[in-house]
Every structure is written in structure tokens, then in C-alpha cells.
Write a protein that holds these residues in place. Sequence first.
Motif, PDB file in Angstrom:
ATOM      1  N   GLU A 162      -2.595   8.205  -1.409  1.00  0.00           N
ATOM      2  CA  GLU A 162      -2.438   8.258   0.216  1.00  0.00           C
ATOM      3  C   GLU A 162      -2.578   9.655   0.320  1.00  0.00           C
ATOM      4  O   GLU A 162      -1.946  10.611  -0.113  1.00  0.00           O
ATOM      5  CB  GLU A 162      -1.218   7.633   0.517  1.00  0.00           C
ATOM      6  CG  GLU A 162      -1.160   7.463   2.259  1.00  0.00           C
ATOM      7  CD  GLU A 162      -1.870   6.285   2.612  1.00  0.00           C
ATOM      8  OE1 GLU A 162      -2.231   5.047   1.619  1.00  0.00           O
ATOM      9  OE2 GLU A 162      -2.190   6.211   3.734  1.00  0.00           O
ATOM     10  N   SER A 164       0.716   3.541   2.359  1.00  0.00           N
ATOM     11  CA  SER A 164       0.806   4.009   3.771  1.00  0.00           C
ATOM     12  C   SER A 164       2.127   4.349   4.011  1.00  0.00           C
ATOM     13  O   SER A 164       2.431   5.349   4.862  1.00  0.00           O
ATOM     14  CB  SER A 164      -0.020   3.422   4.632  1.00  0.00           C
ATOM     15  OG  SER A 164      -1.399   3.289   4.388  1.00  0.00           O
ATOM     16  N   HIS A 166       0.912  -1.324  -0.058  1.00  0.00           N
ATOM     17  CA  HIS A 166      -0.136   0.062   0.025  1.00  0.00           C
ATOM     18  C   HIS A 166       0.919   1.395   0.020  1.00  0.00           C
ATOM     19  O   HIS A 166       2.386   1.242   0.085  1.00  0.00           O
ATOM     20  CB  HIS A 166      -0.971   0.014   1.082  1.00  0.00           C
ATOM     21  CG  HIS A 166      -0.253  -0.346   2.523  1.00  0.00           C
ATOM     22  ND1 HIS A 166      -1.025  -0.143   3.888  1.00  0.00           N
ATOM     23  CD2 HIS A 166       1.033  -0.392   3.084  1.00  0.00           C
ATOM     24  CE1 HIS A 166      -0.230  -0.551   4.822  1.00  0.00           C
ATOM     25  NE2 HIS A 166       0.916  -0.591   4.434  1.00  0.00           N
ATOM     26  N   ALA A 179      -5.667  10.441   7.836  1.00  0.00           N
ATOM     27  CA  ALA A 179      -5.078   9.783   6.761  1.00  0.00           C
ATOM     28  C   ALA A 179      -6.291   9.072   5.733  1.00  0.00           C
ATOM     29  O   ALA A 179      -7.440   8.885   6.257  1.00  0.00           O
ATOM     30  CB  ALA A 179      -4.137   8.664   7.082  1.00  0.00           C
ATOM     31  N   GLN A 215      -2.545   3.199  -5.902  1.00  0.00           N
ATOM     32  CA  GLN A 215      -3.209   3.763  -4.711  1.00  0.00           C
ATOM     33  C   GLN A 215      -2.806   5.282  -4.536  1.00  0.00           C
ATOM     34  O   GLN A 215      -1.888   5.755  -5.137  1.00  0.00           O
ATOM     35  CB  GLN A 215      -2.961   3.242  -3.317  1.00  0.00           C
ATOM     36  CG  GLN A 215      -3.489   1.987  -3.179  1.00  0.00           C
ATOM     37  CD  GLN A 215      -3.341   1.272  -1.817  1.00  0.00           C
ATOM     38  OE1 GLN A 215      -2.398   1.843  -0.941  1.00  0.00           O
ATOM     39  NE2 GLN A 215      -4.176   0.529  -1.285  1.00  0.00           N
ATOM     40  N   PHE A 238      -3.365   1.518  11.710  1.00  0.00           N
ATOM     41  CA  PHE A 238      -2.635   2.805  11.426  1.00  0.00           C
ATOM     42  C   PHE A 238      -3.444   3.944  11.701  1.00  0.00           C
ATOM     43  O   PHE A 238      -2.928   4.993  11.591  1.00  0.00           O
ATOM     44  CB  PHE A 238      -1.579   2.993  10.149  1.00  0.00           C
ATOM     45  CG  PHE A 238      -2.249   2.224   8.977  1.00  0.00           C
ATOM     46  CD1 PHE A 238      -2.272   0.963   8.881  1.00  0.00           C
ATOM     47  CD2 PHE A 238      -3.293   3.042   8.376  1.00  0.00           C
ATOM     48  CE1 PHE A 238      -2.786   0.339   7.690  1.00  0.00           C
ATOM     49  CE2 PHE A 238      -3.697   2.325   7.096  1.00  0.00           C
ATOM     50  CZ  PHE A 238      -3.467   1.029   6.837  1.00  0.00           C
TER      51      PHE A 238
HETATM   52  N1  DAH Z   1      -3.537   1.331   3.280  1.00  0.00           N
HETATM   53  C1  DAH Z   1      -4.920   0.785   3.365  1.00  0.00           C
HETATM   54  C2  DAH Z   1      -4.964  -0.247   2.323  1.00  0.00           C
HETATM   55  O1  DAH Z   1      -4.187  -0.414   1.434  1.00  0.00           O
HETATM   56  C3  DAH Z   1      -5.921   1.678   2.809  1.00  0.00           C
HETATM   57  C4  DAH Z   1      -5.815   2.905   4.077  1.00  0.00           C
HETATM   58  C5  DAH Z   1      -6.856   2.948   5.242  1.00  0.00           C
HETATM   59  C6  DAH Z   1      -5.227   4.193   3.981  1.00  0.00           C
HETATM   60  C7  DAH Z   1      -6.680   3.913   6.204  1.00  0.00           C
HETATM   61  C8  DAH Z   1      -4.961   4.959   5.025  1.00  0.00           C
HETATM   62  C9  DAH Z   1      -6.037   4.855   5.944  1.00  0.00           C
HETATM   63  O2  DAH Z   1      -4.373   6.067   4.852  1.00  0.00           O
HETATM   64  O3  DAH Z   1      -6.208   5.777   6.959  1.00  0.00           O
HETATM   65  O4  DAH Z   1      -5.919  -0.967   2.537  1.00  0.00           O
END
Ligand code: DAH
Length: 376
Positions: free
Chosen positions: A238, A198, A196, A340, A236, A278
Motif C-alpha cells: 500500500e 489499506s 487489504h 493512495a 499487498q 476510500f
Molecule cells: N485495498 C484495495 C484492494 O485490496 C486496493 C486499493 C485500491 C488500495 C485503491 C488503494 C487504493 O490504496 O487507492 O482491493
Amino acid sequence: MSAPNKSYDPVEVEALKPEEIERMRDEALAAVAAAADLDALREVKAAHAGDRSPLALANREIGALPPQAKAEAGKRMGMARGAVNKAFAARQAELEAERDARVLVEEAVDVTLPYDRTPAGARHPITTLSERIEDVFVAMGYEVAEGPEVEAEWFNFDALNIAQDHPARAMQDTLFVQAPGKKAKEAESGVVLRTHTSPVQVRTMLDREPPVYVICPGRVYRMDELDATHTPVFTQVELLAIDEGLTMADLKGTIEHMVRSLFGEGLTTRLRPNYFPFTEPSAELDMQCYVCRGESAGNPDRPCRTCSSEGWIELGGCGMVNPRVLTAAGIDPEKYSGFAFGFGIERLLMFRHSVEDMRDMVEGDVRFTRPFGMEI
Ligand code: DAH
């Protein structure tokens, strides 16, 4: 009767002597005949028929002659200049006709020639959509941040409060480039293809002092089969904001602005409770369906294909950055808070442009990308 005034006798005015006029005329005619093209003819014209040409200068002398001589010289001069002008006009017409004929041949387009230009490509709609989203946030003062696709396991999982035994870490979900060290003295953190975007949150917080407002678009990787709704490589975006006093209301307002910029004024969003390691609290963010505007929900008379008559479209995960993540990135959670949001562009493209099969997005066939145009 007084003797003729010698100085007014045309015979005595050198330039107006009949032989002299003839000579000037013949010289002009020869030059006209010798002019090979229109440029040369233009020069000849200036030299032999212009204001300072020999004939024009001689013509000026006529005015001072006595009447009889004036008439004779005028007639001779008129005939000479007339002949020269006529010759000019004739040569000009001749050269113009030659030029036109030549241009027709030289500039002819052979429409039967084979088409040999390389066909123009098109930018991929994932790229243009991702840039469009960046623009929405850049206009709000956000910066674009990037991180590596081959990422340390620590950034991808640990720093984001994803536990060691979290199922996402399993080899069947995550593509490992280097397995984590098994012996104590080996490096603990493995290397993965980031699952991801993140981890860019953590990198950004380590890199910059708050306040931080960044948008991080990028490619991510997961152990998935390629089919109509999955691809092992996808994109993605972010979003991360860290500042004093940020709340979930800021998050909602920000995403709502994005939704309205991309899909139209007046659309609303909603948050549904969820869990992400997170963020705390965490939520799933939905936008009101931009086609039926929610009217299809519970209304069998007005079905909507875009949202499957749900009235809402799921966009992505979001929440307030978990204080543990802030701490891991060296930010004081007592002083700062942050929000986020993360979502996939492929899905967004699917419902924004009615793309039914995700495979079309990865196959690289220009017949898919071209209808999106050369949006920049
Ligand atoms: N990283 C998560 C995913 O790939 C998606 C995500 C969820 C990003 C919540 C964020 C967050 O910044 O706050 O499924």
C-alpha cells in the motif's frame, strides 16, 4: 728472535683453543640433533649459529692473531662451523619432510565421507520482491509502515468509507475473528483478518502529522480457495502520500517511477476510471507490458504471453484519498490532499518471473525458491 707474543698465541686465547672449539661444535651438534621440530630448530640455530652464538663470538677473535695462528684457528673454526651448518641443513630437511608427511595425513580430505551439511535455504521471492519495492520508495524519501494482520473491523472497513452493507464485509468474503456486536451495548466493531493493507493508511494518518509518505507491505487474508490464481493469504503493498497540493499527476509520476525501477526505463502507465470507497476519484492502474512494450495489442503477428496481447498489465487500484477518510483519520481535507495505491505482490511475481501457479508460492518447497537466489 724475540719471544712469541704471549697475548697473540692462539693457545692463550681461551675461546680459540682446539678443545674449546670442539666443545662448542659438539654442543651445537647435540642441540641440532635434539631439536624435535622446526620451531625448536629455529631457536637452536639462533643460539648456536647466530651472530651472538659462542662460535660466532670466538670467530671474531681470530682477526687479532698473528698470521700463522690465524690460519690454524681459521681452519679449525671453519671446519667446526661448517659441520654445524651442515648438520642444521640436514636436520632442517629431515624435519620439513616429517612435517610435509604429517600435513598430508592430517589435512587429507576424505571425499568418500557422506555429505552431512544442512542444505542452505533461500529467501522467498515474495519477501525479496517486496523489499525491492520498499527500496524504490525509501529512495524517494518514503518510510515503511506496518499494521496488524488481526485488525479491528473499523480500521479495515468503516474508516475507509466502506459501507456497513458492502458485500466485502460479508462472512463469505472476510475472515472474522470476532463477529461484530449485535446488541447496542456490545462493541460495534468486530475483529477481522485484514482483507487489504489499506487500514494501515488510517493507522498511519492517526499516528503521524502530515506530510506523510509511507509504503506498507504486508500479508492480507480473504475467503478464497487456493488454486492457480487465488490464495487465501497473499501480500499487498500500500502506498500513501498526504501533503499540501498533491494531485493525481503526482500519483501517476510516482507509480511510473516504480514501474521503471522494477521493469525498465521508458515504460509508461495508464489510469482507467474505477470505484473504491476510500478514494475519489479512483482508478485502476496499468503498466505498459515490459515484454512487448505494447506492440502486441491489435497485432496478430506479434502475440505476447505476458500481457495476453493486451499491451498493458493491470497493476492495482489507486486514487486520491477520499476526504471522508482524511476526516476519519483526523486530517483536514481543506488543507491536505493525498494519493493512495494498492497492489498484490503475488501477481507481480507471476508476470515478472513467469510463475504460472500461485500454489508454488505458498507450498514452501525450496525447489521453487532456490532458483531466485539469495538476493538480499
Ligand atoms: N485495498 C484495495 C484492494 O485490496 C486496493 C486499493 C485500491 C488500495 C485503491 C488503494 C487504493 O490504496 O487507492 O482491493
